[in-house]
Write a protein that holds these residues in place. Sequence first.
Motif, PDB file in Angstrom:
ATOM      1  N   ALA A 274       0.833  -1.213   0.000  1.00 34.02           N
ATOM      2  CA  ALA A 274       0.000   0.000   0.000  1.00 34.02           C
ATOM      3  C   ALA A 274       0.860   1.253   0.000  1.00 34.02           C
ATOM      4  CB  ALA A 274      -0.931  -0.008   1.215  1.00 34.02           C
ATOM      5  N   VAL A 275       1.933   1.236   0.794  1.00 36.10           N
ATOM      6  CA  VAL A 275       2.799   2.413   0.903  1.00 36.10           C
ATOM      7  C   VAL A 275       3.819   2.457  -0.226  1.00 36.10           C
ATOM      8  CG1 VAL A 275       4.546   3.520   2.333  1.00 36.10           C
ATOM      9  CG2 VAL A 275       2.483   2.598   3.377  1.00 36.10           C
ATOM     10  N   ARG A 276       4.462   1.329  -0.496  1.00 33.78           N
ATOM     11  CA  ARG A 276       5.548   1.305  -1.491  1.00 33.78           C
ATOM     12  C   ARG A 276       5.042   1.683  -2.876  1.00 33.78           C
ATOM     13  NH1 ARG A 276       8.589  -4.127  -1.327  1.00 33.78           N
ATOM     14  NH2 ARG A 276       9.326  -3.214   0.630  1.00 33.78           N
ATOM     15  N   ASP A 277       3.838   1.253  -3.224  1.00 30.40           N
ATOM     16  CA  ASP A 277       3.297   1.538  -4.553  1.00 30.40           C
ATOM     17  C   ASP A 277       2.459   2.810  -4.597  1.00 30.40           C
ATOM     18  OD1 ASP A 277       4.561  -0.762  -5.197  1.00 30.40           O
ATOM     19  OD2 ASP A 277       2.776  -1.919  -5.713  1.00 30.40           O
ATOM     20  N   GLY A 278       2.449   3.558  -3.493  1.00 34.96           N
ATOM     21  CA  GLY A 278       1.781   4.851  -3.498  1.00 34.96           C
ATOM     22  C   GLY A 278       0.272   4.802  -3.451  1.00 34.96           C
ATOM     23  N   HIS A 279      -0.304   3.679  -2.991  1.00 30.37           N
ATOM     24  CA  HIS A 279      -1.766   3.591  -2.890  1.00 30.37           C
ATOM     25  C   HIS A 279      -2.318   4.481  -1.782  1.00 30.37           C
ATOM     26  CE1 HIS A 279      -2.326   0.331  -5.771  1.00 30.37           C
ATOM     27  NE2 HIS A 279      -1.322  -0.320  -5.207  1.00 30.37           N
ATOM     28  N   VAL A 280      -1.545   4.655  -0.705  1.00 29.23           N
ATOM     29  CA  VAL A 280      -2.031   5.393   0.458  1.00 29.23           C
ATOM     30  C   VAL A 280      -0.825   5.860   1.272  1.00 29.23           C
ATOM     31  CG1 VAL A 280      -2.183   3.379   1.990  1.00 29.23           C
ATOM     32  CG2 VAL A 280      -3.737   5.296   2.338  1.00 29.23           C
ATOM     33  N   GLU A 281      -1.007   6.977   1.976  1.00 32.83           N
ATOM     34  CA  GLU A 281       0.044   7.457   2.877  1.00 32.83           C
ATOM     35  C   GLU A 281       0.041   6.628   4.165  1.00 32.83           C
ATOM     36  OE1 GLU A 281       2.373   9.781   2.421  1.00 32.83           O
ATOM     37  OE2 GLU A 281       1.673   9.908   0.358  1.00 32.83           O
ATOM     38  N   PRO A 282       1.213   6.413   4.776  1.00 31.29           N
ATOM     39  CA  PRO A 282       1.255   5.638   6.022  1.00 31.29           C
ATOM     40  C   PRO A 282       0.325   6.188   7.099  1.00 31.29           C
ATOM     41  CG  PRO A 282       3.471   5.979   5.180  1.00 31.29           C
ATOM     42  CD  PRO A 282       2.568   6.794   4.316  1.00 31.29           C
ATOM     43  N   ALA A 283       0.273   7.519   7.231  1.00 33.68           N
ATOM     44  CA  ALA A 283      -0.574   8.107   8.272  1.00 33.68           C
ATOM     45  C   ALA A 283      -2.036   7.755   8.051  1.00 33.68           C
ATOM     46  CB  ALA A 283      -0.397   9.622   8.299  1.00 33.68           C
ATOM     47  N   THR A 284      -2.484   7.749   6.801  1.00 33.69           N
ATOM     48  CA  THR A 284      -3.877   7.402   6.498  1.00 33.69           C
ATOM     49  C   THR A 284      -4.149   5.947   6.844  1.00 33.69           C
ATOM     50  OG1 THR A 284      -3.948   9.032   4.720  1.00 33.69           O
ATOM     51  CG2 THR A 284      -5.623   7.301   4.682  1.00 33.69           C
ATOM     52  N   ALA A 285      -3.212   5.064   6.478  1.00 37.24           N
ATOM     53  CA  ALA A 285      -3.391   3.644   6.773  1.00 37.24           C
ATOM     54  C   ALA A 285      -3.476   3.401   8.277  1.00 37.24           C
ATOM     55  CB  ALA A 285      -2.246   2.836   6.167  1.00 37.24           C
ATOM     56  N   VAL A 286      -2.562   4.022   9.036  1.00 37.54           N
ATOM     57  CA  VAL A 286      -2.552   3.812  10.491  1.00 37.54           C
ATOM     58  C   VAL A 286      -3.800   4.422  11.126  1.00 37.54           C
ATOM     59  CG1 VAL A 286      -1.285   4.250  12.625  1.00 37.54           C
ATOM     60  CG2 VAL A 286      -0.048   3.683  10.540  1.00 37.54           C
ATOM     61  N   ARG A 287      -4.257   5.556  10.599  1.00 39.19           N
ATOM     62  CA  ARG A 287      -5.476   6.167  11.130  1.00 39.19           C
ATOM     63  C   ARG A 287      -6.667   5.210  10.996  1.00 39.19           C
ATOM     64  NH1 ARG A 287      -5.651  10.141   7.959  1.00 39.19           N
ATOM     65  NH2 ARG A 287      -4.413  11.544   9.267  1.00 39.19           N
ATOM     66  N   GLU A 288      -6.781   4.557   9.837  1.00 37.95           N
ATOM     67  CA  GLU A 288      -7.893   3.620   9.634  1.00 37.95           C
ATOM     68  C   GLU A 288      -7.737   2.383  10.513  1.00 37.95           C
ATOM     69  OE1 GLU A 288     -10.622   3.999   8.099  1.00 37.95           O
ATOM     70  OE2 GLU A 288     -10.245   5.830   6.965  1.00 37.95           O
TER      71      GLU A 288
ATOM     72  N   ALA B  25      16.234  24.696   8.780  1.00 38.64           N
ATOM     73  CA  ALA B  25      16.094  23.270   9.089  1.00 38.64           C
ATOM     74  C   ALA B  25      14.852  22.730   8.386  1.00 38.64           C
ATOM     75  CB  ALA B  25      15.983  23.054  10.592  1.00 38.64           C
ATOM     76  N   LEU B  26      14.903  21.471   7.984  1.00 34.43           N
ATOM     77  CA  LEU B  26      13.758  20.830   7.337  1.00 34.43           C
ATOM     78  C   LEU B  26      13.403  19.571   8.103  1.00 34.43           C
ATOM     79  CD1 LEU B  26      13.043  20.361   3.588  1.00 34.43           C
ATOM     80  CD2 LEU B  26      12.894  18.387   5.113  1.00 34.43           C
ATOM     81  N   GLU B  27      12.093  19.411   8.328  1.00 27.78           N
ATOM     82  CA  GLU B  27      11.605  18.208   9.010  1.00 27.78           C
ATOM     83  C   GLU B  27      10.531  17.539   8.175  1.00 27.78           C
ATOM     84  OE1 GLU B  27      11.911  17.599  13.493  1.00 27.78           O
ATOM     85  OE2 GLU B  27      10.724  19.424  13.244  1.00 27.78           O
ATOM     86  N   LEU B  28      10.675  16.237   8.048  1.00 30.18           N
ATOM     87  CA  LEU B  28       9.646  15.419   7.418  1.00 30.18           C
ATOM     88  C   LEU B  28       8.652  14.989   8.490  1.00 30.18           C
ATOM     89  CD1 LEU B  28      11.692  13.032   5.107  1.00 30.18           C
ATOM     90  CD2 LEU B  28       9.988  14.700   4.364  1.00 30.18           C
ATOM     91  N   ASP B  29       7.376  15.236   8.243  1.00 32.75           N
ATOM     92  CA  ASP B  29       6.351  14.826   9.205  1.00 32.75           C
ATOM     93  C   ASP B  29       5.885  13.423   8.844  1.00 32.75           C
ATOM     94  OD1 ASP B  29       4.333  14.498  10.964  1.00 32.75           O
ATOM     95  OD2 ASP B  29       3.034  16.058  10.163  1.00 32.75           O
ATOM     96  N   THR B  30       6.504  12.428   9.446  1.00 32.40           N
ATOM     97  CA  THR B  30       6.097  11.045   9.214  1.00 32.40           C
ATOM     98  C   THR B  30       5.397  10.472  10.431  1.00 32.40           C
ATOM     99  OG1 THR B  30       8.299  10.306   9.898  1.00 32.40           O
ATOM    100  CG2 THR B  30       7.931  10.594   7.533  1.00 32.40           C
ATOM    101  N   ARG B  31       4.828  11.357  11.231  1.00 30.14           N
ATOM    102  CA  ARG B  31       4.069  10.877  12.394  1.00 30.14           C
ATOM    103  C   ARG B  31       2.869  10.078  11.927  1.00 30.14           C
ATOM    104  NH1 ARG B  31       1.243  14.536  14.521  1.00 30.14           N
ATOM    105  NH2 ARG B  31       1.385  15.833  12.670  1.00 30.14           N
ATOM    106  N   ALA B  32       2.484   9.123  12.719  1.00 27.20           N
ATOM    107  CA  ALA B  32       1.277   8.358  12.448  1.00 27.20           C
ATOM    108  C   ALA B  32       0.269   8.624  13.551  1.00 27.20           C
ATOM    109  CB  ALA B  32       1.582   6.861  12.395  1.00 27.20           C
ATOM    110  N   PRO B  33      -1.004   8.750  13.225  1.00 28.61           N
ATOM    111  CA  PRO B  33      -2.009   9.036  14.249  1.00 28.61           C
ATOM    112  C   PRO B  33      -2.275   7.831  15.128  1.00 28.61           C
ATOM    113  CG  PRO B  33      -3.058   8.727  12.124  1.00 28.61           C
ATOM    114  CD  PRO B  33      -1.579   8.670  11.879  1.00 28.61           C
ATOM    115  N   ARG B  34      -1.716   7.854  16.311  1.00 27.02           N
ATOM    116  CA  ARG B  34      -1.961   6.785  17.267  1.00 27.02           C
ATOM    117  C   ARG B  34      -2.460   7.427  18.555  1.00 27.02           C
ATOM    118  NH1 ARG B  34       3.343   3.021  16.053  1.00 27.02           N
ATOM    119  NH2 ARG B  34       2.113   1.288  16.793  1.00 27.02           N
TER     120      ARG B  34
END
Length: 336
Positions: free
Chosen positions: A179-193, A263-272
């Motif tokens: 789902a993530v590797r092929d760009g079907h969905v963002e990790p945060a969206t998957a974890v939220r569901e 400075a640059l930050e990537l927001d890769t937080r997941a909604p938990r």
Amino acid sequence: MKKTPLSPRPLSHLSDAPRRVLSAAQLRAHGVPSAEASAQSRKGGPWQQLLPGVYLLHSGQPTSDERLHAALLYTGRRPAPADEPGYGDSMITGLAALTLHGFTSTPPLLALDRIDVLVPRTRRLRSTGFVRIVRATGHDLPVAQELTGLPVAPVGRALADAVAQLPDAHAVRGVLTEAVRDGHVEPATAVRELNRARLLSRPHVVDAVDALLAEGRALAEDRLYEMVSRHRLPDPLWNVDLRLPGGPHLGGVDAYWPDHAVALELDTRAPRQDDAAVWSEYTRKREYLERLGITVVHITPRKLRDSMEQQAVVVRTALMAAEDRAPAAYVVVLPR
């Protein structure tokens, strides 16, 4: 004066329909009473009853498309006009939906023993035959996507419904990684569901989510390197920790341009469950850095994927604006 009943329409015209699957209500609209539909579907007859109130107008094995159509007719609101599909609010979800979305780690449609169908929470339906009923957890259903002419749940929701039925950790990791590797969905969206479906208490799901987040972060970092290279931004210091001389640790950043204090930050937080605390910590760090005169650029993986050029402009603008700012406080930069 006694009225002569109308002769029923010949049944042959129904066998030429693009999808030879109709509900009992649709058959009645075509002039075929329920008794006649039952007679045509007896053993050895030309039709067959796939599901309660749903008929296949040939005696051969149903195709994957016919099974999907039948599942939606069974779960859709009835009666439906003869010329309308009659799906109502129902939509394909789970493994069948992922296969329709183009996943290769899920079984072919004909190999699925069950087809999951998402319906409103208040629908009075029960699973039967090859249909498994999945009820919406709240009052709102997701917006269905149309694939092959059928309503299909979006990837995030379909993932959660699929994972709920997968006891095998390897299979769970497979669908989440794809789902993530092929760009079907963002990790945060998957974890939220997954969190909404209360699946994060299952150990094998938690392990798969950790791998999912690592995969998502690696992809985002690759895109960040690509953005700097493709759009010819100055090379930053990658993945560093910032500290005040002899003072406290200020936090890690994904990229830092010391000559520009950007400075640059990537927001890769997941909604938990602890998301509020994580966000609060991130906000405090950002505000502290900005008080020291360091500009913090915040980019999400989705923005990097969908609008890389625009994000490059944001970074370039921040670098150019450094000339007009007061000098930032001196900070020590260490490898992370």
